[in-house]
Design a protein around this motif. Structure first.
Motif, short mmCIF file in Angstrom:
data_model
loop_
_atom_site.label_atom_id
_atom_site.label_comp_id
_atom_site.label_asym_id
_atom_site.label_seq_id
_atom_site.Cartn_x
_atom_site.Cartn_y
_atom_site.Cartn_z
N HIS A 37 -29.27 -10.18 101.74
CA HIS A 37 -28.97 -8.94 101.06
C HIS A 37 -28.57 -7.85 101.99
CE1 HIS A 37 -30.05 -9.53 96.95
NE2 HIS A 37 -31.09 -10.30 97.39
N PHE A 38 -27.80 -8.02 102.99
CA PHE A 38 -27.42 -6.93 103.82
C PHE A 38 -26.56 -5.98 103.23
CE2 PHE A 38 -24.11 -5.67 107.02
CZ PHE A 38 -24.72 -4.65 107.78
N PHE A 39 -25.31 -6.43 102.58
CA PHE A 39 -24.45 -5.41 102.19
C PHE A 39 -24.71 -4.71 100.92
CE2 PHE A 39 -21.83 -8.94 103.99
CZ PHE A 39 -21.40 -8.27 104.97
N GLY A 46 -27.69 -2.30 109.92
CA GLY A 46 -26.60 -2.36 110.54
C GLY A 46 -26.10 -3.69 111.17
N ILE A 47 -24.85 -3.97 111.73
CA ILE A 47 -24.31 -5.31 111.70
C ILE A 47 -25.05 -6.10 112.78
CG2 ILE A 47 -22.13 -6.46 112.52
CD1 ILE A 47 -21.63 -4.94 110.04
N ASP A 48 -25.74 -5.44 113.80
CA ASP A 48 -26.40 -6.38 114.83
C ASP A 48 -27.67 -7.07 114.05
OD1 ASP A 48 -24.70 -5.67 116.82
OD2 ASP A 48 -25.79 -4.26 117.68
N VAL A 77 -20.43 -3.17 97.86
CA VAL A 77 -20.25 -4.37 98.50
C VAL A 77 -19.20 -5.03 98.88
CG1 VAL A 77 -21.16 -6.82 98.67
CG2 VAL A 77 -22.76 -4.95 97.85
N ALA A 78 -17.94 -5.32 97.88
CA ALA A 78 -17.02 -5.90 98.21
C ALA A 78 -16.13 -5.10 99.19
CB ALA A 78 -15.95 -5.69 96.94
N GLN A 79 -16.01 -3.94 99.19
CA GLN A 79 -15.34 -3.20 100.41
C GLN A 79 -16.22 -3.22 101.51
OE1 GLN A 79 -12.69 -1.54 100.59
NE2 GLN A 79 -12.78 -0.73 102.49
N ARG A 80 -17.58 -3.13 101.59
CA ARG A 80 -18.23 -3.52 102.84
C ARG A 80 -18.21 -4.71 103.44
NH1 ARG A 80 -24.05 -0.90 100.99
NH2 ARG A 80 -23.61 1.07 101.17
N ALA A 81 -18.00 -5.71 102.78
CA ALA A 81 -17.86 -7.42 103.00
C ALA A 81 -16.48 -7.32 103.50
CB ALA A 81 -18.13 -8.44 102.15
N TRP A 82 -15.61 -6.95 103.08
CA TRP A 82 -14.05 -6.85 103.61
C TRP A 82 -13.90 -6.35 104.89
CZ3 TRP A 82 -10.20 -3.39 104.55
CH2 TRP A 82 -8.75 -4.09 104.80
N GLU A 83 -14.65 -5.03 104.99
CA GLU A 83 -14.60 -4.43 106.36
C GLU A 83 -15.17 -5.18 107.42
OE1 GLU A 83 -16.14 -0.50 105.54
OE2 GLU A 83 -14.06 0.14 104.53
N PRO A 86 -12.55 -9.91 106.86
CA PRO A 86 -11.63 -9.87 105.77
C PRO A 86 -11.26 -11.44 105.71
CG PRO A 86 -10.46 -8.84 107.63
CD PRO A 86 -12.04 -8.99 107.77
N SER A 87 -11.70 -12.26 106.41
CA SER A 87 -11.48 -13.66 106.36
C SER A 87 -12.51 -14.50 105.76
CB SER A 87 -11.27 -14.18 107.86
OG SER A 87 -12.24 -14.32 108.44
N LEU A 88 -13.62 -13.92 105.19
CA LEU A 88 -14.74 -14.41 104.65
C LEU A 88 -14.34 -15.34 103.40
CD1 LEU A 88 -17.29 -11.48 104.54
CD2 LEU A 88 -17.66 -13.70 105.43
N LYS A 89 -14.92 -16.45 103.12
CA LYS A 89 -14.66 -17.27 102.13
C LYS A 89 -15.89 -16.68 101.18
CE LYS A 89 -11.48 -20.02 103.28
NZ LYS A 89 -11.45 -21.25 102.99
N ILE A 90 -15.41 -16.52 99.54
CA ILE A 90 -16.37 -15.99 98.71
C ILE A 90 -16.39 -17.10 97.67
CG2 ILE A 90 -16.65 -14.05 97.11
CD1 ILE A 90 -16.69 -13.12 100.27
N ILE A 91 -17.80 -17.35 97.10
CA ILE A 91 -17.82 -18.20 96.15
C ILE A 91 -18.86 -17.57 95.07
CG2 ILE A 91 -19.29 -20.33 95.46
CD1 ILE A 91 -18.95 -21.29 98.74
N VAL A 92 -18.41 -17.83 93.77
CA VAL A 92 -19.00 -17.18 92.56
C VAL A 92 -19.26 -18.10 91.51
CG1 VAL A 92 -18.59 -15.33 90.81
CG2 VAL A 92 -17.52 -15.17 92.94
N LEU A 93 -20.60 -18.12 91.15
CA LEU A 93 -20.92 -19.08 89.96
C LEU A 93 -21.00 -18.43 88.76
CD1 LEU A 93 -23.78 -21.17 91.83
CD2 LEU A 93 -21.69 -22.05 90.04
N LEU A 94 -20.47 -18.40 87.60
CA LEU A 94 -20.53 -17.42 86.32
C LEU A 94 -21.12 -18.44 85.16
CD1 LEU A 94 -16.84 -15.89 86.27
CD2 LEU A 94 -19.05 -15.08 87.43
#
Length: 262
Positions: A37-39, A46-48, A77-83, A86-94
């Motif tokens: 639950h960081f983002f 903080g990042i550290d 969160v989407a913007q924070r994760a991208w910043e 930007p190479s993260l892999k994102i997985i979603v279960l709907l």
């Protein structure tokens, strides 16, 4: 280690099970907890602090990640994760949004976050959430109890939640899965995830459902009324993804085993 992937939701869509199954793969290391639950809730740490939630040592072929199902719904969160990467892999279960809403409601009742009955809680949602999304945008440190706990219907409008992620991460970085198919064919779904992550194939086993709740079967009239509230949102999702996710979401009243996925 720096996380390579995020499972961003949805809540009550099978994220715990998916994450626990993935940890069987010999090249995936666990975070300190499944839901960091960081983002969303711990951004001020903080990042550290975030990086400390992952293993300190790894081999070059190993990876790690986390699963926080509030990520997809939180507007920042989407913007924070991208910043962050930007190479993260994102997985979603709907998951069928009506069934997800029911499981969400009974989860809140079980943890004593919800005191209203089902119909009253659904009717009160609009008022409870009024203006909350805008408050996040005006104050990045804002936390909303109502937005997190009482968003039974809002969290089922999937297309609008996916747009911020698809606008930032490439199509090869975003894997969108169906929760019902995941539980019907876990091995096949996991094979897709492993391929998506660029890992060698693995034979998974022991498909226990994690965090499954024992909830009462809802009133048929309330359930049908709830389903009708997602008709437009499901069509939006179908057109947005150009695939027919909701084919099993328009069925008649689901029996209990269909919607106890968590």
């Amino acid at each position: 280690m720096k996380p390579d992937f995020l499972i961003i939701g949805v809540q009550k869509g099978g994220t715990t099970s998916l994450y626990q199954y993935l940890l069987q793969h010999p090249q995936i290391q666990s975070a300190a907890t499944k839901e960091v639950h960081f983002f969303d809730l711990q951004w001020n740490q903080g990042i550290d602090w975030y990086l400390q939630q992952f293993p300190a040592n790894s081999e070059p072929h190993e990876m790690t990640g986390e699963a926080s199902p509030y990520y997809i719904f939180h507007p920042l969160v989407a913007q924070r994760a991208w910043e962050f990467d930007p190479s993260l892999k994102i997985i979603v279960l709907l998951r069928n949004p009506a069934d997800r809403a029911l499981s969400h409601y009974y989860h809140e009742v079980r943890w004593q976050f919800e005191s209203l009955d089902l119909e009253a809680a659904l009717n009160a949602e609009s008022e409870r959430l009024a203006g909350e999304a805008d408050r996040f945008l005006s104050d990045p440190a804002y936390q909303s109890y109502a937005y997190q706990h009482y968003s039974y219907v809002a969290r089922g409008r999937y297309a609008e939640q996916l747009k911020p992620w698809r606008s930032r991460f490439g199509s090869d970085q975003l894997l969108i899965l169906n929760s019902e198919k995941f539980y019907q064919h876990p091995q096949g779904t996991l094979a897709r995830v492993v391929q998506f992550l660029g890992l060698p194939a693995h034979e998974f086993s022991g498909f226990t459902k994690y965090n499954a709740g024992d909830y009462p079967t809802p009133d048929l009239v309330i359930y049908e009324r709830l389903k009708s509230r997602f008709l437009e949102a499901n069509q939006d999702l179908k057109h947005y993804l150009k695939q027919h996710f909701p084919e099993t979401w328009q069925a008649e009243f689901a029996n209990q085993s269909d919607w106890l996925i968590e």
